[in-house]
Design an enzyme around this catalytic site. Structure first.
Site, PDB file in Angstrom:
ATOM      1  N   ARG A 106     -10.086   1.928 -10.378  1.00  0.00           N
ATOM      2  CA  ARG A 106      -9.376   0.929 -11.202  1.00  0.00           C
ATOM      3  C   ARG A 106     -10.050   0.788 -12.556  1.00  0.00           C
ATOM      4  O   ARG A 106      -9.388   0.592 -13.578  1.00  0.00           O
ATOM      5  CB  ARG A 106      -9.347  -0.417 -10.480  1.00  0.00           C
ATOM      6  CG  ARG A 106      -8.408  -0.428  -9.285  1.00  0.00           C
ATOM      7  CD  ARG A 106      -8.657  -1.643  -8.419  1.00  0.00           C
ATOM      8  NE  ARG A 106      -8.591  -2.877  -9.148  1.00  0.00           N
ATOM      9  CZ  ARG A 106      -9.333  -3.963  -8.870  1.00  0.00           C
ATOM     10  NH1 ARG A 106     -10.197  -3.951  -7.888  1.00  0.00           N
ATOM     11  NH2 ARG A 106      -9.198  -5.050  -9.592  1.00  0.00           N
TER      12      ARG A 106
ATOM     13  N   ASP B  12     -13.243  -0.512  -1.000  1.00  0.00           N
ATOM     14  CA  ASP B  12     -13.256  -1.227  -2.279  1.00  0.00           C
ATOM     15  C   ASP B  12     -14.161  -0.529  -3.286  1.00  0.00           C
ATOM     16  O   ASP B  12     -13.840  -0.486  -4.473  1.00  0.00           O
ATOM     17  CB  ASP B  12     -13.711  -2.678  -2.092  1.00  0.00           C
ATOM     18  CG  ASP B  12     -13.788  -3.378  -3.447  1.00  0.00           C
ATOM     19  OD1 ASP B  12     -12.736  -3.493  -4.085  1.00  0.00           O
ATOM     20  OD2 ASP B  12     -14.897  -3.733  -3.875  1.00  0.00           O
TER      21      ASP B  12
ATOM     22  N   SER C 145     -10.084  -7.204  -3.547  1.00  0.00           N
ATOM     23  CA  SER C 145     -11.388  -6.586  -3.762  1.00  0.00           C
ATOM     24  C   SER C 145     -12.508  -7.587  -3.471  1.00  0.00           C
ATOM     25  O   SER C 145     -13.431  -7.314  -2.696  1.00  0.00           O
ATOM     26  CB  SER C 145     -11.467  -6.099  -5.215  1.00  0.00           C
ATOM     27  OG  SER C 145     -12.781  -5.835  -5.612  1.00  0.00           O
TER      28      SER C 145
ATOM     29  N   HIS D  18     -19.166 -16.480  -5.505  1.00  0.00           N
ATOM     30  CA  HIS D  18     -18.770 -15.258  -6.209  1.00  0.00           C
ATOM     31  C   HIS D  18     -18.116 -15.632  -7.522  1.00  0.00           C
ATOM     32  O   HIS D  18     -17.220 -16.476  -7.560  1.00  0.00           O
ATOM     33  CB  HIS D  18     -17.803 -14.413  -5.378  1.00  0.00           C
ATOM     34  CG  HIS D  18     -17.536 -13.084  -6.012  1.00  0.00           C
ATOM     35  ND1 HIS D  18     -18.307 -11.978  -5.760  1.00  0.00           N
ATOM     36  CD2 HIS D  18     -16.615 -12.702  -6.920  1.00  0.00           C
ATOM     37  CE1 HIS D  18     -17.866 -10.967  -6.490  1.00  0.00           C
ATOM     38  NE2 HIS D  18     -16.837 -11.378  -7.204  1.00  0.00           N
TER      39      HIS D  18
ATOM     40  N   LYS E  37     -14.898  -8.020   0.479  1.00  0.00           N
ATOM     41  CA  LYS E  37     -16.362  -7.968   0.565  1.00  0.00           C
ATOM     42  C   LYS E  37     -16.914  -9.269   1.145  1.00  0.00           C
ATOM     43  O   LYS E  37     -17.822  -9.249   1.976  1.00  0.00           O
ATOM     44  CB  LYS E  37     -16.955  -7.723  -0.834  1.00  0.00           C
ATOM     45  CG  LYS E  37     -16.730  -6.289  -1.312  1.00  0.00           C
ATOM     46  CD  LYS E  37     -17.201  -6.082  -2.728  1.00  0.00           C
ATOM     47  CE  LYS E  37     -16.290  -6.713  -3.741  1.00  0.00           C
ATOM     48  NZ  LYS E  37     -16.289  -6.164  -5.075  1.00  0.00           N
TER      49      LYS E  37
HETATM   50  N1  URA Z   1     -14.988  -8.282  -9.062  1.00  0.00           N
HETATM   51  C1  URA Z   1     -14.731  -7.542  -7.957  1.00  0.00           C
HETATM   52  O1  URA Z   1     -15.555  -7.437  -7.061  1.00  0.00           O
HETATM   53  N2  URA Z   1     -13.535  -6.937  -7.879  1.00  0.00           N
HETATM   54  C2  URA Z   1     -12.600  -7.030  -8.829  1.00  0.00           C
HETATM   55  O2  URA Z   1     -11.543  -6.468  -8.684  1.00  0.00           O
HETATM   56  C3  URA Z   1     -12.884  -7.801  -9.979  1.00  0.00           C
HETATM   57  C4  URA Z   1     -14.090  -8.418 -10.066  1.00  0.00           C
END
Ligand code: URA
Length: 427
Positions: A172, A165, A187, A86, A191
């Site tokens: 946000r 999220d 966040s 990620h 996931k």
């Molecule tokens: N990527 C995400 O999935 N969440 C965030 O808060 C920032 C970047």
């Protein structure tokens, strides 16, 4: 149904720098997902978190409350270990495209559940959708079958994965509360933990094109995420990588696919190849495979073979020509010299203004729009030579994109190259 807490008390506690109890956190995340806590109340709470932070226990509990808002996936029936990557998001970051098939060459399954872009950072799905016929939405059955056969999948994260999220991230984004370490860490990790990967490598970006502008902030974000992953039984590592300049020589969907194909053909820009190989080695090591020659798998076509299988499995035609913008315009060097700095954020904003990104999540994107970069920091240029070529189907966008690029480049006399794109590592 009567609610166990009053959201105004929860907001006040955080506003006054107090600690939220585990029960308060479980409730507020769940109540927001159910629509009992209103957007304006959650906006106030996220701003209080942004300003006053959260303890390690609070972040841990918040992350697990978000995981519990949806379903968890389970890859344990697959014949391969799973590894995922990620990135915290950057300009020209197309690394997932060559990386997923490269890692799969070594019999590690890669479930890249990805998103669409918002603002100046491009989304992996937007890039992949530039490929004619390619389909982002897979059923869970299709995802599992593809992981068992091709071993690499890039697809949309289903609605059931951490729905809290999805709602919170959209809020946000429009309330200027994205760049808070507790909120970014929870966040991303909610996931990834819900997805159920065995191991995870985080690419934490540092610099003008990233959420984290300096190395200390980025180290803190990486540390919190590695702890969250490890506590949940996911072998988690992080690389901190440079995002002061854009990655590679393209920003924009089809342009980035074309550059990824260069990398899969054994060529491509040095920084994209370096980061792809660093992340691949880290993912493979986390999955128990050390001493593998990832560069050879790019050179000899094995990674390209997996890419082609991956595209076909999702309805795409790996041989179809990519969309090309009907209109282009160059931005030229103002003087002779060496490029000493290129602002990643400015290039991202320009690509976005040309049509490569969206302002609202329901907006369409132009597959062919973006910025091609002819010279990067360290390259020598002469006055009048093109530094950027802007691509779009809507030429009325050139003027605003050019404004973004006007001050993106500094030209001087000397440049000292950084030793590596990787600034630090964390395990
Ligand atoms: N990527 C995400 O999935 N969440 C965030 O808060 C920032 C970047």
């Amino acid at each position: 149904m009567s609610e166990p807490f009053d959201v105004v008390d929860v907001i006040r506690t955080k506003r006054d720098r107090g600690r939220l109890s585990g029960e308060q956190i479980d409730w507020v995340v769940d109540a927001y997902t159910r629509g009992v806590v209103a957007d304006e109340q959650m906006s106030a709470l996220t701003m209080a978190i942004f300003l006053n932070g959260m303890s390690r226990e609070e972040i841990h509990r918040w992350t697990h409350a978000m995981i519990d808002s949806g379903e968890r996936m389970d890859f344990s029936a697959l014949p391969y270990p799973t590894a995922d990557k990620h990135s915290t998001g950057g300009v020209g970051d197309k690394i997932t495209l060559p990386l997923a098939p490269l890692v799969a060459v070594f019999d590690v399954a890669v479930p890249q559940l990805s998103g669409r872009g918002l603002g100046h950072t491009g989304g992996t799905l937007d890039k992949m959708e530039a490929i004619p016929g390619w389909r982002a939405d897979l059923s869970e059955r299709e995802l599992m079958d593809q992981l068992a056969t091709v071993r690499a999948v890039i697809c949309a994260a289903g609605a059931s994965l951490a729905p809290a999220d999805k709602k919170l991230y959209a809020l946000r984004d429009i309330t200027s509360t994205v760049e808070a370490i507790p909120l970014i860490a929870s966040s991303i990790m909610s996931k990834k933990i819900a997805e159920g990967t065995d191991s995870l490598v985080l690419d934490v970006k540092v610099g003008s094109g990233a959420f984290m502008k300096d190395l200390d902030q980025a180290r803190e974000l990486a540390r919190v995420m590695v702890e969250l992953g490890s506590d949940a039984g996911v072998r988690t590592r992080a690389l901190l990588t440079d995002m002061d300049a854009p990655l590679g020589r393209t920003a924009g969907n089809a342009l980035e696919v074309a550059e990824s194909l260069d990398v899969l053909s054994g060529g491509g820009p040095a920084d994209v190849v370096e980061l792809t190989c660093e992340l691949a080695r880290e993912m493979l090591a986390a999955a128990g495979k050390d001493d593998v020659d990832v560069e050879a798998a790019l050179q000899d076509g094995r990674a390209m073979d997996v890419w082609r299988d991956m595209i076909r499995a999702q309805g795409g035609d790996p041989d179809a020509p990519l969309p090309v913008a009907p209109e282009t315009s160059d931005v030229r060097a103002s003087r002779d010299g060496v490029i000493t700095h290129m602002d990643a954020l400015a290039v991202g904003v320009a690509a976005w203004r040309l049509g490569a990104g969206r302002a609202r999540k329901e907006d369409p994107v132009q597959a062919e729009a973006g910025v091609e970069i002819h010279a990067k920091p360290g390259d020598r240029v002469r006055a009048g030579e093109p530094i950027f070529t802007m691509h779009t189907a809507t030429p009325e966008r050139f003027a605003r994109a050019e404004q973004a690029l006007a001050d993106a480049v500094e030209i001087g006399e000397t440049y000292s190259a950084r030793p590596s794109i990787v600034l630090d590592r964390m395990r």
